[in-house]
Design a protein around this motif. Structure first.
Motif, PDB file in Angstrom:
ATOM      1  N   GLU A 173       0.101   4.700 -13.717  1.00  0.00           N
ATOM      2  CA  GLU A 173      -0.017   5.542 -13.226  1.00  0.00           C
ATOM      3  C   GLU A 173      -1.690   5.631 -11.932  1.00  0.00           C
ATOM      4  O   GLU A 173      -2.153   5.071 -13.218  1.00  0.00           O
ATOM      5  CB  GLU A 173      -0.189   6.764 -14.051  1.00  0.00           C
ATOM      6  CG  GLU A 173       0.568   8.254 -13.165  1.00  0.00           C
ATOM      7  CD  GLU A 173       1.798   7.872 -12.113  1.00  0.00           C
ATOM      8  OE1 GLU A 173       2.537   8.441 -11.380  1.00  0.00           O
ATOM      9  OE2 GLU A 173       2.562   7.210 -12.642  1.00  0.00           O
ATOM     10  N   PRO A 174      -1.174   5.733 -11.357  1.00  0.00           N
ATOM     11  CA  PRO A 174      -2.283   5.296  -9.904  1.00  0.00           C
ATOM     12  C   PRO A 174      -3.483   6.849 -10.744  1.00  0.00           C
ATOM     13  O   PRO A 174      -2.989   7.514 -10.884  1.00  0.00           O
ATOM     14  CB  PRO A 174      -2.375   4.850  -9.259  1.00  0.00           C
ATOM     15  CG  PRO A 174      -0.716   5.897  -9.447  1.00  0.00           C
ATOM     16  CD  PRO A 174      -0.330   5.133 -10.079  1.00  0.00           C
ATOM     17  N   VAL A 175      -4.475   6.554 -10.759  1.00  0.00           N
ATOM     18  CA  VAL A 175      -5.188   7.471 -10.253  1.00  0.00           C
ATOM     19  C   VAL A 175      -5.575   8.483  -8.980  1.00  0.00           C
ATOM     20  O   VAL A 175      -5.622   7.768  -8.453  1.00  0.00           O
ATOM     21  CB  VAL A 175      -7.360   7.515 -11.420  1.00  0.00           C
ATOM     22  CG1 VAL A 175      -6.724   6.534 -12.347  1.00  0.00           C
ATOM     23  CG2 VAL A 175      -7.533   6.205 -10.622  1.00  0.00           C
ATOM     24  N   TRP A 184     -12.106   1.236  -7.670  1.00  0.00           N
ATOM     25  CA  TRP A 184     -12.463   0.234  -8.404  1.00  0.00           C
ATOM     26  C   TRP A 184     -11.210   0.060  -9.806  1.00  0.00           C
ATOM     27  O   TRP A 184     -10.313  -0.700 -10.190  1.00  0.00           O
ATOM     28  CB  TRP A 184     -13.420  -0.093  -9.801  1.00  0.00           C
ATOM     29  CG  TRP A 184     -14.129  -0.680  -8.720  1.00  0.00           C
ATOM     30  CD1 TRP A 184     -15.153  -0.182  -7.789  1.00  0.00           C
ATOM     31  CD2 TRP A 184     -14.955  -2.024  -9.090  1.00  0.00           C
ATOM     32  NE1 TRP A 184     -16.324  -1.343  -7.116  1.00  0.00           N
ATOM     33  CE2 TRP A 184     -15.726  -2.328  -8.246  1.00  0.00           C
ATOM     34  CE3 TRP A 184     -14.248  -2.952 -10.274  1.00  0.00           C
ATOM     35  CZ2 TRP A 184     -16.991  -3.263  -8.863  1.00  0.00           C
ATOM     36  CZ3 TRP A 184     -15.143  -4.017  -9.945  1.00  0.00           C
ATOM     37  CH2 TRP A 184     -15.962  -4.310  -9.312  1.00  0.00           C
ATOM     38  N   VAL A 185     -10.609   1.237  -9.725  1.00  0.00           N
ATOM     39  CA  VAL A 185      -9.631   1.427 -10.734  1.00  0.00           C
ATOM     40  C   VAL A 185      -8.768   1.138 -10.721  1.00  0.00           C
ATOM     41  O   VAL A 185      -7.437   0.482 -11.291  1.00  0.00           O
ATOM     42  CB  VAL A 185      -9.350   3.125 -11.796  1.00  0.00           C
ATOM     43  CG1 VAL A 185      -8.582   3.842 -11.962  1.00  0.00           C
ATOM     44  CG2 VAL A 185     -10.760   3.294 -12.252  1.00  0.00           C
ATOM     45  N   ASN A 186      -8.326   1.871  -9.313  1.00  0.00           N
ATOM     46  CA  ASN A 186      -6.357   1.474  -9.196  1.00  0.00           C
ATOM     47  C   ASN A 186      -6.192   0.113  -8.434  1.00  0.00           C
ATOM     48  O   ASN A 186      -5.156  -0.356  -9.187  1.00  0.00           O
ATOM     49  CB  ASN A 186      -6.347   1.958  -7.896  1.00  0.00           C
ATOM     50  CG  ASN A 186      -6.038   3.821  -8.186  1.00  0.00           C
ATOM     51  OD1 ASN A 186      -5.162   3.538  -9.290  1.00  0.00           O
ATOM     52  ND2 ASN A 186      -5.261   4.547  -7.345  1.00  0.00           N
ATOM     53  N   LEU A 264     -10.398  -5.066  -2.831  1.00  0.00           N
ATOM     54  CA  LEU A 264      -9.648  -3.537  -2.654  1.00  0.00           C
ATOM     55  C   LEU A 264     -11.044  -2.679  -3.632  1.00  0.00           C
ATOM     56  O   LEU A 264     -10.179  -1.524  -3.056  1.00  0.00           O
ATOM     57  CB  LEU A 264      -8.530  -3.968  -4.459  1.00  0.00           C
ATOM     58  CG  LEU A 264      -7.847  -5.677  -3.866  1.00  0.00           C
ATOM     59  CD1 LEU A 264      -6.924  -5.220  -5.007  1.00  0.00           C
ATOM     60  CD2 LEU A 264      -6.711  -5.191  -2.856  1.00  0.00           C
ATOM     61  N   THR A 265     -11.912  -2.570  -4.121  1.00  0.00           N
ATOM     62  CA  THR A 265     -12.795  -2.095  -4.421  1.00  0.00           C
ATOM     63  C   THR A 265     -13.578  -1.629  -3.304  1.00  0.00           C
ATOM     64  O   THR A 265     -14.328  -0.437  -3.454  1.00  0.00           O
ATOM     65  CB  THR A 265     -13.316  -2.645  -5.580  1.00  0.00           C
ATOM     66  OG1 THR A 265     -14.482  -3.455  -4.777  1.00  0.00           O
ATOM     67  CG2 THR A 265     -12.873  -3.317  -6.623  1.00  0.00           C
TER      68      THR A 265
END
Length: 266
Positions: A173-175, A184-186, A264-265
């Motif tokens: 599940e995305p943040v 960064w996390v996604n 992406l980041t």
């Protein structure tokens, strides 16, 4: 009665101290047997391991297992859950796939080759601990693909049929876009999802009831559109990464992969 209670407590402690080590010894013996079985299957498939490989049981490990080096020796650490669930043999085969790739000098598993490239590519761009962990994750996906090019040839069909369920755990599940480090996390989660779907496609494993596909599409619908549009690149990259590859060519692939990830980041 207090004396009786003390005697009963002492007896219980004595039983526990005797039984638990016995159970642990049985589990460690079972793990050793499974390791030997996995080594035999690897050898039969043409991927013989020439070095000594040790196993270790970690009952508190929250995930399946991993391979590490200790005092120059290769150690495969297996979780208690993996052993109890009957997944330990397949985990060992997968981890031995990593051992074989390292033994064979495959560029994906050659740290002396990888480190200078990563240092050059990431200098000044990766400064936080969580960013280093994410870079480790996305490199590990490439290494897992190459390990699974071996292990998928050895897994029995009954296990292969369950892999689509197994790979669902790679789709997260995305943040929230407003949370710190969310880009960064996604991005990490996007490559993880691409790895799951690519691994199934690369090894011709059916996505049962299209569960992975549905989970991926749900994930992509919730993240930044510019990130979601890059999903196809990472999935296709991991599907078509050549198994036999020269270092020079692999360097080019790796630079492209990292460059697209860093975009992406931003």
């Amino acid at each position: 009665s207090s004396l009786l209670a003390m005697t009963s407590s002492a007896l219980l402690l004595c039983l526990i101290s005797t039984i638990i080590p016995h159970i642990m010894n049985l589990e460690e013996h079972k793990l050793e047997e499974l390791k030997n079985q996995a080594l035999a299957l690897m050898d039969k498939a043409g991927y013989g391991i020439v070095q000594d490989v040790q196993t270790e049981l970690d009952t508190d490990l929250p995930y399946m297992g991993y391979t590490t080096q200790r005092e120059g020796k290769t150690v495969v650490v297996v979780s208690g859950d993996a052993l109890k669930s009957g997944m330990a043999l397949n985990l060992l085969i997968h981890e031995l796939g990593h051992v074989y790739r390292t033994q064979d000098g495959h560029p994906s598993h050659n740290n002396a080759f990888l480190t200078p490239i990563l240092s050059w590519m990431l200098r000044g761009k990766v400064v936080e601990d969580y960013q280093e962990k994410i870079i480790h994750n996305i490199i590990n996906h490439i290494q897992d693909i190459y390990a699974d090019d071996i292990s998928f040839k050895i897994f029995d069909k009954n296990f292969s049929d369950k892999l689509s369920e197994f790979f669902l755990s790679w789709v997260h599940e995305p943040v929230s876009k407003n949370s710190e480090g969310s880009a960064w996390v996604n991005a990490d989660f996007l490559v993880s999802a691409a790895f799951a779907q690519a691994n199934l496609e690369r090894h011709k494993i059916k996505d049962k009831d299209k569960k992975v596909e549905k989970a991926v599409q749900d994930f992509l619908s919730k993240i930044d559109k510019q990130q979601a549009e890059k999903y196809a690149f990472f999935k296709e990259f991991l599907v078509h990464l050549p198994e036999e590859v020269a270092e020079k060519d692999f360097e080019s692939y790796l630079i492209k992969y990292l460059s697209e990830f860093l975009k992406l980041t931003v």
